[in-house]
Write a protein that holds these residues in place. Sequence first.
Motif, short mmCIF file in Angstrom:
data_model
loop_
_atom_site.label_atom_id
_atom_site.label_comp_id
_atom_site.label_asym_id
_atom_site.label_seq_id
_atom_site.Cartn_x
_atom_site.Cartn_y
_atom_site.Cartn_z
N LYS A 226 0.82 -1.21 0.00
CA LYS A 226 0.00 0.00 0.00
C LYS A 226 0.86 1.26 0.00
CE LYS A 226 -4.33 -1.59 2.05
NZ LYS A 226 -5.32 -1.40 3.15
N GLN A 227 1.98 1.22 0.67
CA GLN A 227 2.88 2.37 0.66
C GLN A 227 3.45 2.62 -0.73
OE1 GLN A 227 5.85 2.24 3.79
NE2 GLN A 227 4.40 1.30 5.23
N ILE A 228 3.75 1.51 -1.44
CA ILE A 228 4.23 1.67 -2.82
C ILE A 228 3.15 2.26 -3.70
CG2 ILE A 228 4.97 0.39 -4.88
CD1 ILE A 228 6.34 -1.60 -3.00
N TYR A 229 1.92 1.78 -3.53
CA TYR A 229 0.81 2.21 -4.39
C TYR A 229 0.35 3.62 -4.06
CZ TYR A 229 -3.82 2.24 -6.53
OH TYR A 229 -4.93 2.58 -7.26
N LEU A 230 0.34 3.96 -2.76
CA LEU A 230 -0.24 5.24 -2.34
C LEU A 230 0.80 6.35 -2.18
CD1 LEU A 230 -2.78 3.95 0.34
CD2 LEU A 230 -3.27 4.64 -2.01
N ILE A 231 2.08 6.00 -2.01
CA ILE A 231 3.10 7.04 -1.75
C ILE A 231 4.16 7.06 -2.85
CG2 ILE A 231 4.86 7.84 -0.16
CD1 ILE A 231 3.26 6.60 2.12
N THR A 232 4.81 5.89 -3.07
CA THR A 232 5.95 5.88 -3.99
C THR A 232 5.54 6.19 -5.43
OG1 THR A 232 6.96 4.19 -2.57
CG2 THR A 232 7.94 4.56 -4.73
N LEU A 233 4.55 5.46 -5.94
CA LEU A 233 4.15 5.67 -7.33
C LEU A 233 3.63 7.08 -7.60
CD1 LEU A 233 2.52 2.26 -8.33
CD2 LEU A 233 4.61 3.27 -9.21
N PRO A 234 2.73 7.63 -6.75
CA PRO A 234 2.31 9.02 -7.01
C PRO A 234 3.46 10.02 -6.93
CG PRO A 234 0.75 7.94 -5.54
CD PRO A 234 1.92 7.02 -5.67
N SER A 235 4.45 9.74 -6.08
CA SER A 235 5.56 10.69 -5.93
C SER A 235 6.46 10.72 -7.16
CB SER A 235 6.39 10.33 -4.69
OG SER A 235 5.59 10.40 -3.52
N ILE A 236 6.64 9.58 -7.81
CA ILE A 236 7.52 9.54 -8.98
C ILE A 236 6.74 9.66 -10.29
CG2 ILE A 236 9.17 8.10 -7.74
CD1 ILE A 236 8.22 5.72 -9.42
N MET A 237 5.42 9.88 -10.19
CA MET A 237 4.61 9.94 -11.40
C MET A 237 5.02 11.07 -12.36
SD MET A 237 2.48 8.24 -13.02
CE MET A 237 2.13 7.08 -11.68
N PRO A 238 5.45 12.26 -11.89
CA PRO A 238 5.93 13.27 -12.87
C PRO A 238 7.10 12.77 -13.71
CG PRO A 238 5.50 14.30 -10.74
CD PRO A 238 5.36 12.82 -10.54
N VAL A 239 8.05 12.06 -13.09
CA VAL A 239 9.18 11.52 -13.85
C VAL A 239 8.70 10.44 -14.81
CG1 VAL A 239 11.41 10.36 -13.66
CG2 VAL A 239 10.73 12.04 -11.94
N VAL A 240 7.80 9.58 -14.35
CA VAL A 240 7.27 8.52 -15.21
C VAL A 240 6.55 9.13 -16.40
CG1 VAL A 240 5.65 6.59 -15.31
CG2 VAL A 240 7.10 6.88 -13.30
N THR A 241 5.78 10.18 -16.18
CA THR A 241 5.02 10.81 -17.26
C THR A 241 5.94 11.41 -18.31
OG1 THR A 241 3.25 11.34 -15.69
CG2 THR A 241 3.25 12.53 -17.78
N ILE A 242 7.00 12.07 -17.87
CA ILE A 242 7.94 12.67 -18.83
C ILE A 242 8.60 11.60 -19.69
CG2 ILE A 242 10.13 13.90 -19.00
CD1 ILE A 242 9.28 15.53 -16.57
N PHE A 243 9.05 10.52 -19.07
CA PHE A 243 9.68 9.45 -19.85
C PHE A 243 8.66 8.74 -20.73
CE2 PHE A 243 13.13 10.07 -16.89
CZ PHE A 243 14.25 9.76 -17.65
#
Length: 322
Positions: A226-243
């Motif tokens: 849940k921490q990966i899904y609710l914290i880690t992924l949303p936090s790195i989503m700007p970088v993921v979107t750019i790539f």
Amino acid sequence: MSQLSVEKSMQPSLPQTKKKKSGLMRFLKQWDLQLMVIPALALVFVFSYIPMYGILISFQDYKIGSSFTSSPWVGFKHFNYFFNSPEFGVVMRNTIVISFLKFLIGFPAPIMLALMLNEVRNMAFKRTVQTVTYLPYFMSWVIVGGLVSSLLSVDSGAINMLLERFNLISQPINFLSLPEYFWGILITTNVWKEIGFGSIVYLAAIAGVDPHTYEAASIDGASRFKQIYLITLPSIMPVVTIFMILAIGNLLSAGFEDILILAADKSLRDVSDVIDTYVVRVGIENYRYSFATAVGLFKAVVSVGLLTLANLIARRSGNSLW
């Protein structure tokens, strides 16, 4: 009334002058940083913008030794030839399928590896895995192609020997000459070569996440998933979107060196011939430079369109490139 109108007309110009002055002052304060950018801009201008003049030959019948201005203009002759050629359907199908498979499998693979490495608490093991995974990135495709050919060799390949030992096959298979295996071999090799280096960017983005958020989530009873899904992924989503935007813009770049090396057998041409290899084989090797430029221009226009479309869609989430 006239005096009030004059004062009102003067008011909007004040912020503009302040902005101009502030921008100029900021530029002057950062003059040393601006000077550092000039060599990079010069390189981009010399090697990326000046050669754009050569796009003209895609609308000409250019011959070596003649100038761009003296070559006869033929309009969209080379484009029509490419669109109407019998190989157009095969080339576009292979390009789209290979690019889509690389995007579908190769794009999330570094993200998953970065997420898994972030959960490893043994630093020695973590560093070992990082080193082993990103080491193939620094090897040339010639070396990687040699390794793959050795592994899949009919005579002494490790893959055939293992399959025969476990009675999965009765005789060795020549994997690099059968079309049904090529896409799988190509995608697997690309993922193995690129996954480690790609995960470095996502690991750096994960390192910037505030650790207090994980502590608060664990206190609230959130599991690691849940921490990966609710914290880690949303936090790195700007970088993921750019790539992701950049990857969508390169959907017509299915590869060149990897396909040229792994698909050395001509029997694989029906499943391996993409735009880049087609340009080299039909355009460059046959001295048809105008035709090769026309195909490259078509690819560039479509890529820019895909990049713009992906950026427009990403802009709704606030993570666009521009």
